[in-house]
Design an enzyme around this catalytic site. Sequence first.
Site, PDB file in Angstrom:
ATOM      1  N   ALA A  65      40.840  39.123  29.976  1.00  0.00           N
ATOM      2  CA  ALA A  65      40.953  37.810  30.607  1.00  0.00           C
ATOM      3  C   ALA A  65      40.225  37.874  31.945  1.00  0.00           C
ATOM      4  CB  ALA A  65      42.417  37.439  30.822  1.00  0.00           C
ATOM      5  N   CYS A  66      39.303  36.966  32.157  1.00  0.00           N
ATOM      6  CA  CYS A  66      38.535  36.923  33.412  1.00  0.00           C
ATOM      7  C   CYS A  66      39.487  36.807  34.593  1.00  0.00           C
ATOM      8  CB  CYS A  66      37.591  35.725  33.389  1.00  0.00           C
ATOM      9  SG  CYS A  66      36.828  35.383  34.981  1.00  0.00           S
TER      10      CYS A  66
END
Lengths: 129, 129, 96, 96, 120, 120
Positions: free
Chosen positions: B77-78
């Site tokens: 997840a960024c």
Amino acid sequence: MKFSLLVSTSPASSQGAMTAYQFARAAVSQGHEIYRVFFYGDGVLNANALSTVPQDEINLPRAWDEFLTNHNIESVACVSSALIRGILDSDESARHKMTGVSLLESTQIAGLGQLVDASIQSERLISFA
Amino acid sequence: MKFSLLVSTSPASSQGAMTAYQFARAAVSQGHEIYRVFFYGDGVLNANALSTVPQDEINLPRAWDEFLTNHNIESVACVSSALIRGILDSDESARHKMTGVSLLESTQIAGLGQLVDASIQSERLISFA
Amino acid sequence: MSALHTISVSPTNGLINSCLRLVCPGDGILFIQDGVYHCCPPCLLDSVSQDNALFALREDLLARGLLCKISERITPVGFGRFVELTIDYDKVISWS
Amino acid sequence: MSALHTISVSPTNGLINSCLRLVCPGDGILFIQDGVYHCCPPCLLDSVSQDNALFALREDLLARGLLCKISERITPVGFGRFVELTIDYDKVISWS
Amino acid sequence: MQQKSLTFITRQAPYGSNKAKLVIDAALAAAVFEQQVNFLFMDDGVFQLVQNQTAESISSKTIGRALETLELYGIEQALVDSVSLEERALSAEDLAIPVKILNVEQVRQLAARSDVVINL
Amino acid sequence: MQQKSLTFITRQAPYGSNKAKLVIDAALAAAVFEQQVNFLFMDDGVFQLVQNQTAESISSKTIGRALETLELYGIEQALVDSVSLEERALSAEDLAIPVKILNVEQVRQLAARSDVVINL
């Protein structure tokens, strides 16, 4: 004049939430009443206590929290929208055996009846989508 | 064939996340490799551990978690997308003095370099927006 | 290098005109999600060259009640064939 | 009862055509967010009756570099006037 | 409880986004609280009415079932914007539930006489 | 590290959604990792290039500053789809940064010769 606001966009993804917040501030500064802010769909993310942003940006959930508390304005996050997006108060968190509480203190979780009530009790319902 | 997936829509709000999940299952069932699933923007909500849905609906974050774990697929997840949407692992939660951990165990938080790396290392990058 | 273009929003958005500016001879177009509404009248897809193969995701057609209504130019495909198409073409460009 | 219509998406969406089907004589239209791109050329707003007042949120025009480019028919308003407009009209219909 | 006329406008296709579901749920709630509810399909919203939908294929719920409950909850008529139907080459025979098709002037009047219009 | 040609297409207006920011951030990351990066403005994305923007009025950040960093990070040219400009009655003089305007055939060739096209 008695207003209610319907907010259905995420603060992270679209401008609608910020416009709603700016509108709410302007209405209150003119002496109007805000009967209720109803967060619906992605709008429940406006009541996300776990959100953090870089220091030079506005944390819109925190800004809402402060504004709603200071002006004693009721706000509601739609329960079905909130649960699927992981926005939980301590009751819901315990019930679903979750690892966290993610709802801001200024907002309650409730059903769509609160939106209908807001539509009826307010002189204007303004929707920000 | 070596695939990576870029997922940038919320499971609660648009079909793109479910399409990505169905595509990933089909690719794996054909014996292909998925090098990485990168959650970006609203897509990080696919890694939301606090999400709950009615019993007759699919909990897409849970389905991702099981699928990614079973097939030993890396997912990221960024970090900036995750923080603003309140998707926190235990480190980030402690650092920001938050009341909860909201990241699924199968997913790590990391930077956009992991998307660039996925673009380079994979034979196909498929984007679901 | 050839491309498979996926279109996932309805014709109301007018997105296909932008997509078609990037479509090369031999490219394919796959309609998914609300993009499958491109596959029925009144959409004609006349502006798409006969040189470009057109596909639609069967699951999305079924969901929307469109499987029996689609244009003859469209080939319905399942997720398995979707995966194969992404391999048949050199890259995938998604439009949403 | 009169209505103030708010439009918050760009002309690319074609949404204004749907909005205009509901606009009655005397209604107002307020462009906000990406809706303010309706206020400049090549958008003409010719299809909007002279009977309908047109407004745009100044903050959104400023943000997008449009304040000096808007059509003469558009009245820029701040948030204070936005609030007053929602009172001047009997209800608000939002288009997004 | 006070009664108002609430008009809900649904303008999105059924499964690509969750907007269609949000509008139905809000309209049902208004009907439960015995408000006078109008429900208008417009733009891509008319795609919700197409026959023979089976959304199980995409792990979703077919929207027709939710639409059928509108009547159960006292929302007497599903209203449809004629222009939106025509633009999509649809007619009443293509639709899954009985509807009342409104011409442009009727749509305009509906909006004008409503106390509240909710258009998500 | 292996090098590929990555083309980023930005098609949304700057502030209404966060999509424009997502595309810029991804392109900058690709440039940092020394990939060959193309950055193409298309459709409403060309609105990002309009001069004299001051997004502080809506508590946002003016996008021009992020666009200026594209060059700093080695993305040599901002590419613009000519059709998108014409549709919006914009020309090179209206734009805040120097750009290379591509005609239809050049846009098509750009897509054709890219290893990866990211279009959010």
